[in-house]
Enzyme design. Structure first.
Site, PDB file in Angstrom:
ATOM      1  N   TRP A 168       0.868  -1.192   0.000  1.00  0.00           N
ATOM      2  CA  TRP A 168       0.000   0.000   0.000  1.00  0.00           C
ATOM      3  C   TRP A 168       0.905   1.243   0.000  1.00  0.00           C
ATOM      4  O   TRP A 168       1.920   1.254   0.704  1.00  0.00           O
ATOM      5  CB  TRP A 168      -0.870  -0.019   1.254  1.00  0.00           C
ATOM      6  CG  TRP A 168      -2.056   0.906   1.201  1.00  0.00           C
ATOM      7  CD1 TRP A 168      -2.044   2.245   1.403  1.00  0.00           C
ATOM      8  CD2 TRP A 168      -3.418   0.560   0.952  1.00  0.00           C
ATOM      9  NE1 TRP A 168      -3.301   2.765   1.298  1.00  0.00           N
ATOM     10  CE2 TRP A 168      -4.172   1.749   1.014  1.00  0.00           C
ATOM     11  CE3 TRP A 168      -4.082  -0.650   0.679  1.00  0.00           C
ATOM     12  CZ2 TRP A 168      -5.559   1.781   0.832  1.00  0.00           C
ATOM     13  CZ3 TRP A 168      -5.451  -0.614   0.488  1.00  0.00           C
ATOM     14  CH2 TRP A 168      -6.167   0.588   0.564  1.00  0.00           C
ATOM     15  N   GLU A 226      -0.604  -5.852   7.635  1.00  0.00           N
ATOM     16  CA  GLU A 226      -0.058  -7.207   7.497  1.00  0.00           C
ATOM     17  C   GLU A 226       1.430  -7.286   7.872  1.00  0.00           C
ATOM     18  O   GLU A 226       2.027  -8.369   7.828  1.00  0.00           O
ATOM     19  CB  GLU A 226      -0.250  -7.716   6.064  1.00  0.00           C
ATOM     20  CG  GLU A 226      -1.668  -8.168   5.746  1.00  0.00           C
ATOM     21  CD  GLU A 226      -2.655  -7.024   5.565  1.00  0.00           C
ATOM     22  OE1 GLU A 226      -2.245  -5.968   5.048  1.00  0.00           O
ATOM     23  OE2 GLU A 226      -3.824  -7.177   5.966  1.00  0.00           O
ATOM     24  N   ILE A 249      -1.338   6.976   5.744  1.00  0.00           N
ATOM     25  CA  ILE A 249      -1.720   8.386   5.646  1.00  0.00           C
ATOM     26  C   ILE A 249      -3.160   8.539   6.123  1.00  0.00           C
ATOM     27  O   ILE A 249      -4.040   7.785   5.691  1.00  0.00           O
ATOM     28  CB  ILE A 249      -1.575   8.881   4.189  1.00  0.00           C
ATOM     29  CG1 ILE A 249      -0.119   8.691   3.728  1.00  0.00           C
ATOM     30  CG2 ILE A 249      -1.983  10.354   4.082  1.00  0.00           C
ATOM     31  CD1 ILE A 249       0.095   8.910   2.245  1.00  0.00           C
ATOM     32  N   THR A 292     -11.531   8.603   7.657  1.00  0.00           N
ATOM     33  CA  THR A 292     -11.992   7.774   8.767  1.00  0.00           C
ATOM     34  C   THR A 292     -10.835   7.515   9.730  1.00  0.00           C
ATOM     35  O   THR A 292      -9.734   8.025   9.522  1.00  0.00           O
ATOM     36  CB  THR A 292     -12.522   6.423   8.242  1.00  0.00           C
ATOM     37  OG1 THR A 292     -11.411   5.698   7.685  1.00  0.00           O
ATOM     38  CG2 THR A 292     -13.589   6.629   7.185  1.00  0.00           C
ATOM     39  N   HIS A 302      -9.253   4.777  10.113  1.00  0.00           N
ATOM     40  CA  HIS A 302      -8.536   3.548   9.765  1.00  0.00           C
ATOM     41  C   HIS A 302      -7.062   3.618  10.168  1.00  0.00           C
ATOM     42  O   HIS A 302      -6.463   2.632  10.574  1.00  0.00           O
ATOM     43  CB  HIS A 302      -8.644   3.270   8.255  1.00  0.00           C
ATOM     44  CG  HIS A 302      -7.751   4.129   7.422  1.00  0.00           C
ATOM     45  ND1 HIS A 302      -8.111   5.366   6.954  1.00  0.00           N
ATOM     46  CD2 HIS A 302      -6.462   3.922   7.017  1.00  0.00           C
ATOM     47  CE1 HIS A 302      -7.103   5.883   6.270  1.00  0.00           C
ATOM     48  NE2 HIS A 302      -6.105   5.052   6.289  1.00  0.00           N
ATOM     49  N   PHE A 360       9.943  -0.896  13.782  1.00  0.00           N
ATOM     50  CA  PHE A 360       8.717  -0.223  13.321  1.00  0.00           C
ATOM     51  C   PHE A 360       9.123   0.924  12.384  1.00  0.00           C
ATOM     52  O   PHE A 360       9.287   2.067  12.800  1.00  0.00           O
ATOM     53  CB  PHE A 360       7.987   0.306  14.554  1.00  0.00           C
ATOM     54  CG  PHE A 360       6.686   1.025  14.287  1.00  0.00           C
ATOM     55  CD1 PHE A 360       5.524   0.325  14.025  1.00  0.00           C
ATOM     56  CD2 PHE A 360       6.612   2.415  14.347  1.00  0.00           C
ATOM     57  CE1 PHE A 360       4.314   0.994  13.807  1.00  0.00           C
ATOM     58  CE2 PHE A 360       5.419   3.096  14.130  1.00  0.00           C
ATOM     59  CZ  PHE A 360       4.266   2.381  13.857  1.00  0.00           C
ATOM     60  N   ARG A 382       9.207  12.265   4.409  1.00  0.00           N
ATOM     61  CA  ARG A 382       9.877  11.230   5.213  1.00  0.00           C
ATOM     62  C   ARG A 382      10.259  10.003   4.396  1.00  0.00           C
ATOM     63  O   ARG A 382      10.772   9.028   4.941  1.00  0.00           O
ATOM     64  CB  ARG A 382       8.939  10.828   6.371  1.00  0.00           C
ATOM     65  CG  ARG A 382       8.756  11.956   7.376  1.00  0.00           C
ATOM     66  CD  ARG A 382       7.465  11.809   8.171  1.00  0.00           C
ATOM     67  NE  ARG A 382       7.349  12.822   9.221  1.00  0.00           N
ATOM     68  CZ  ARG A 382       6.962  14.082   8.990  1.00  0.00           C
ATOM     69  NH1 ARG A 382       6.641  14.485   7.761  1.00  0.00           N
ATOM     70  NH2 ARG A 382       6.895  14.949   9.987  1.00  0.00           N
TER      71      ARG A 382
HETATM   72  C1  DLZ Z   1      -7.204  -0.264   3.975  1.00  0.00           C
HETATM   73  C2  DLZ Z   1      -6.001   0.612   4.096  1.00  0.00           C
HETATM   74  C3  DLZ Z   1      -6.120   2.000   4.129  1.00  0.00           C
HETATM   75  C4  DLZ Z   1      -7.455   2.667   4.056  1.00  0.00           C
HETATM   76  N1  DLZ Z   1      -5.056   2.796   4.211  1.00  0.00           N
HETATM   77  C5  DLZ Z   1      -3.822   2.224   4.271  1.00  0.00           C
HETATM   78  C6  DLZ Z   1      -2.658   3.043   4.383  1.00  0.00           C
HETATM   79  O1  DLZ Z   1      -2.695   4.286   4.388  1.00  0.00           O
HETATM   80  N2  DLZ Z   1      -1.460   2.408   4.438  1.00  0.00           N
HETATM   81  C7  DLZ Z   1      -1.323   1.045   4.413  1.00  0.00           C
HETATM   82  O2  DLZ Z   1      -0.208   0.537   4.469  1.00  0.00           O
HETATM   83  N3  DLZ Z   1      -2.423   0.261   4.326  1.00  0.00           N
HETATM   84  C8  DLZ Z   1      -3.641   0.822   4.243  1.00  0.00           C
HETATM   85  N4  DLZ Z   1      -4.757   0.019   4.144  1.00  0.00           N
HETATM   86  C9  DLZ Z   1      -4.561  -1.435   3.991  1.00  0.00           C
HETATM   87  C10 DLZ Z   1      -4.400  -2.183   5.332  1.00  0.00           C
HETATM   88  O3  DLZ Z   1      -3.101  -1.997   5.861  1.00  0.00           O
HETATM   89  C11 DLZ Z   1      -4.616  -3.698   5.101  1.00  0.00           C
HETATM   90  O4  DLZ Z   1      -3.760  -4.137   4.081  1.00  0.00           O
HETATM   91  C12 DLZ Z   1      -6.048  -4.027   4.702  1.00  0.00           C
HETATM   92  O5  DLZ Z   1      -6.953  -3.491   5.636  1.00  0.00           O
HETATM   93  C13 DLZ Z   1      -6.261  -5.550   4.607  1.00  0.00           C
HETATM   94  O6  DLZ Z   1      -6.063  -6.138   5.891  1.00  0.00           O
END
Ligand code: DLZ
Length: 158
Positions: free
Chosen positions: A31, A67, A91, A95, A97, A122, A136
């Site tokens: 991601w 993960e 980021i 919401t 999250h 970390f 960063r």
């Molecule tokens: C779902 C999600 C969201 C909304 N934002 C990020 C993020 O900014 N950075 C990131 O590394 N992962 C994000 N994810 C994905 C979650 O880390 C995860 O892979 C999913 O919720 C599946 O478990």
């Protein structure tokens, strides 16, 4: 200290141990891949710069920062792995999250490190905006991947 007050690429290597025989796991979140690749390169190059051998650096990619914990555990469980460096970019959005991911991963990585008694780092950029994350990830504040690799080397010296 806020990262904005301390450059991520600034560190003292004078007390680093010999890491030429150490084996490192790199776990990289897919991601925000453009940024996490910069973190991964920063960590990789820093390990090589301070004596690690390329063949001793094992990289796994996981879907997102959430993960990283399982990815870290799957590497840390191997006796041959001396330290695990986990890299992601979270980021803030509309919401909460980011809160859930950040807290879960901070706790999870702490648990894995304590369970296997080895450094689990970390290396997660957690920001309010994309611009702050770019700063960063090889931007004006340095590279979180570099900082994470340095932390791993320092912890191996304990
Ligand atoms: C779902 C999600 C969201 C909304 N934002 C990020 C993020 O900014 N950075 C990131 O590394 N992962 C994000 N994810 C994905 C979650 O880390 C995860 O892979 C999913 O919720 C599946 O478990």
């Amino acid at each position: 200290m806020a990262t904005s007050l301390q450059h991520l690429d600034s560190y003292d290597a004078s007390n680093f141990i010999d890491i030429s025989a150490k084996r490192f796991g790199l776990v990289v979140a897919d991601w925000n891949r453009t940024l996490t690749e910069v973190l991964s390169n920063g960590a990789y190059e820093t390990l090589l710069k301070h004596g690690a051998v390329a063949e001793n650096i094992f990289r796994n990619t996981v879907p997102g920062t959430f993960e990283l914990t399982l990815g870290a555990q799957l590497l840390a469980q191997h006796d041959e792995i001396d330290a695990v460096i986990c890299l992601g970019v979270v980021i803030r959005g509309d919401t909460k999250h980011d809160d859930y991911i950040n807290h879960a991963v901070a706790q999870g990585l702490t648990t894995v490190g304590l369970k296997f008694n080895k450094p689990v780092i970390f290396g997660v950029v957690t920001t309010n905006t994309l611009e702050q994350a770019q700063d960063r990830a090889g931007g004006k504040l340095g590279n979180k991947g570099t900082e994470a690799a340095v932390a791993a080397i320092q912890m191996l010296g304990f």
